[in-house]
Design an enzyme around this catalytic site. Structure first.
Site, PDB file in Angstrom:
ATOM      1  N   CYS A  53     -14.132 124.574 -15.166  1.00  0.00           N
ATOM      2  CA  CYS A  53     -13.956 123.424 -14.376  1.00  0.00           C
ATOM      3  C   CYS A  53     -15.050 123.415 -12.908  1.00  0.00           C
ATOM      4  O   CYS A  53     -15.179 124.873 -12.546  1.00  0.00           O
ATOM      5  CB  CYS A  53     -12.216 123.711 -13.936  1.00  0.00           C
TER       6      CYS A  53
ATOM      7  N   CYS B 235     -12.405 125.214 -10.103  1.00  0.00           N
ATOM      8  CA  CYS B 235     -12.089 126.315 -10.778  1.00  0.00           C
ATOM      9  C   CYS B 235     -13.151 127.145 -10.339  1.00  0.00           C
ATOM     10  O   CYS B 235     -12.950 127.668  -8.982  1.00  0.00           O
ATOM     11  CB  CYS B 235     -12.177 126.831 -12.234  1.00  0.00           C
TER      12      CYS B 235
ATOM     13  N   ASP C  53     -15.130 117.410   1.148  1.00  0.00           N
ATOM     14  CA  ASP C  53     -15.516 116.777   0.199  1.00  0.00           C
ATOM     15  C   ASP C  53     -16.871 115.803   0.299  1.00  0.00           C
ATOM     16  O   ASP C  53     -17.647 115.874   1.439  1.00  0.00           O
ATOM     17  CB  ASP C  53     -14.858 115.400  -0.305  1.00  0.00           C
TER      18      ASP C  53
ATOM     19  N   HIS D 170      -5.701 126.557 -12.286  1.00  0.00           N
ATOM     20  CA  HIS D 170      -6.131 125.669 -12.910  1.00  0.00           C
ATOM     21  C   HIS D 170      -4.559 124.589 -13.621  1.00  0.00           C
ATOM     22  O   HIS D 170      -3.640 125.635 -13.896  1.00  0.00           O
ATOM     23  CB  HIS D 170      -6.477 125.614 -13.900  1.00  0.00           C
TER      24      HIS D 170
ATOM     25  N   ASN E 176      -4.829 111.205  -6.702  1.00  0.00           N
ATOM     26  CA  ASN E 176      -5.195 110.159  -8.266  1.00  0.00           C
ATOM     27  C   ASN E 176      -5.109 111.127  -9.822  1.00  0.00           C
ATOM     28  O   ASN E 176      -5.297 112.203  -9.664  1.00  0.00           O
ATOM     29  CB  ASN E 176      -6.876 109.643  -7.663  1.00  0.00           C
TER      30      ASN E 176
ATOM     31  N   GLY F 161      -7.903 107.011 -10.873  1.00  0.00           N
ATOM     32  CA  GLY F 161      -9.163 106.910 -10.667  1.00  0.00           C
ATOM     33  C   GLY F 161      -9.205 108.870 -10.170  1.00  0.00           C
ATOM     34  O   GLY F 161     -10.101 109.050  -9.229  1.00  0.00           O
TER      35      GLY F 161
ATOM     36  N   THR G 299     -11.378 111.747 -11.235  1.00  0.00           N
ATOM     37  CA  THR G 299     -12.647 111.856 -12.499  1.00  0.00           C
ATOM     38  C   THR G 299     -13.242 113.802 -11.903  1.00  0.00           C
ATOM     39  O   THR G 299     -13.763 113.858 -12.915  1.00  0.00           O
ATOM     40  CB  THR G 299     -13.727 111.363 -10.687  1.00  0.00           C
TER      41      THR G 299
ATOM     42  N   HIS H 212      -6.090 118.100  -7.284  1.00  0.00           N
ATOM     43  CA  HIS H 212      -6.192 117.695  -5.964  1.00  0.00           C
ATOM     44  C   HIS H 212      -6.029 116.713  -5.166  1.00  0.00           C
ATOM     45  O   HIS H 212      -5.805 115.845  -5.377  1.00  0.00           O
ATOM     46  CB  HIS H 212      -8.145 118.283  -6.010  1.00  0.00           C
TER      47      HIS H 212
ATOM     48  N   HIS I 269      -6.773 114.292  -1.393  1.00  0.00           N
ATOM     49  CA  HIS I 269      -7.406 114.371  -1.338  1.00  0.00           C
ATOM     50  C   HIS I 269      -6.646 114.107   1.014  1.00  0.00           C
ATOM     51  O   HIS I 269      -5.177 113.728   0.967  1.00  0.00           O
ATOM     52  CB  HIS I 269      -7.915 113.003  -1.118  1.00  0.00           C
TER      53      HIS I 269
HETATM   54  P1  5GP Z   1     -11.168 112.354  -7.705  1.00  0.00           P
HETATM   55  O1  5GP Z   1     -11.992 111.508  -7.868  1.00  0.00           O
HETATM   56  O2  5GP Z   1     -11.346 113.025  -9.026  1.00  0.00           O
HETATM   57  O3  5GP Z   1      -9.684 111.797  -6.538  1.00  0.00           O
HETATM   58  O4  5GP Z   1     -11.577 113.508  -6.407  1.00  0.00           O
HETATM   59  C1  5GP Z   1     -12.548 114.423  -6.810  1.00  0.00           C
HETATM   60  C2  5GP Z   1     -13.517 114.437  -5.642  1.00  0.00           C
HETATM   61  O5  5GP Z   1     -14.256 115.645  -5.616  1.00  0.00           O
HETATM   62  C3  5GP Z   1     -14.358 112.907  -5.195  1.00  0.00           C
HETATM   63  O6  5GP Z   1     -13.714 113.067  -3.697  1.00  0.00           O
HETATM   64  C4  5GP Z   1     -15.827 113.423  -4.911  1.00  0.00           C
HETATM   65  O7  5GP Z   1     -16.544 113.090  -4.176  1.00  0.00           O
HETATM   66  C5  5GP Z   1     -15.602 114.807  -5.141  1.00  0.00           C
HETATM   67  N1  5GP Z   1     -16.596 116.016  -5.822  1.00  0.00           N
HETATM   68  C6  5GP Z   1     -16.961 116.367  -6.536  1.00  0.00           C
HETATM   69  N2  5GP Z   1     -18.016 117.037  -6.806  1.00  0.00           N
HETATM   70  C7  5GP Z   1     -18.269 117.545  -5.980  1.00  0.00           C
HETATM   71  C8  5GP Z   1     -18.199 118.460  -5.863  1.00  0.00           C
HETATM   72  O8  5GP Z   1     -19.378 119.667  -6.406  1.00  0.00           O
HETATM   73  N3  5GP Z   1     -18.321 119.225  -4.162  1.00  0.00           N
HETATM   74  C9  5GP Z   1     -17.514 118.715  -3.376  1.00  0.00           C
HETATM   75  N4  5GP Z   1     -17.273 119.502  -2.290  1.00  0.00           N
HETATM   76  N5  5GP Z   1     -16.821 117.838  -3.517  1.00  0.00           N
HETATM   77  C10 5GP Z   1     -17.091 116.974  -5.134  1.00  0.00           C
HETATM   78 ZN    ZN Z   2     -10.134 124.261 -12.993  1.00  0.00          ZN
END
Ligand code: 5GP
Ligand code: ZN
Length: 113
Positions: A4, A7, A30, A46, A86, A92, A94, A99, A101
């Protein structure tokens, strides 16, 4: 969870810009900020998504929101901020580790798109 992304970030195995850490919570900037201040706040434990919150793990979520309040003070977010979760494909999400924001530093539109 060995495979993950978040993680690994919480464990320091993948680098990140830390903004806060305590026993239960890790927060970092981010990589693709959507606002002048954009942190990701996660429980170290997790949990896949908000759909998986239950009696046994809700203490981790409570710790996340206490951390949000502390980060807001430290980062001087006195003009306000938004916390976004999300959840799942339509929400949304990903990254499959819950998590939150934490967005601030500009006026944020409502409702979101
Ligand atoms: P989601 O789209 O799942 O709500 O948010 C995932 C967030 O994680 C996105 O805003 C993306 O920019 C951020 N993100 C994805 N991979 C990484 C990473 O390796 N490092 C950091 N700092 N942020 C990440
Ligand atoms: Zn995790």
């Amino acid at each position: 969870m060995s495979d993950c992304l978040f993680c690994k970030i919480a464990a320091g195995e993948i680098p990140s810009t830390k903004v806060y850490e305590d026993e239960k919570v890790y927060a970092f900037l981010d990589i693709e900020p959507k606002a002048p201040f954009h942190a990701i706040v996660i429980p170290k434990k997790h949990i896949k998504s908000a759909a998986e919150i239950n009696e046994d793990n809700s203490g981790e979520i409570s710790a996340v929101f206490k951390a949000v309040s502390e980060i807001a003070k430290r980062e001087n977010l006195e003009n306000g901020f938004r916390v976004v979760n999300n959840c799942g494909a339509d929400g949304g999400q990903t990254v499959g580790h819950i998590h939150f924001h934490l967005l601030a530093g500009r006026s944020l539109a409502w409702p979101p798109g």
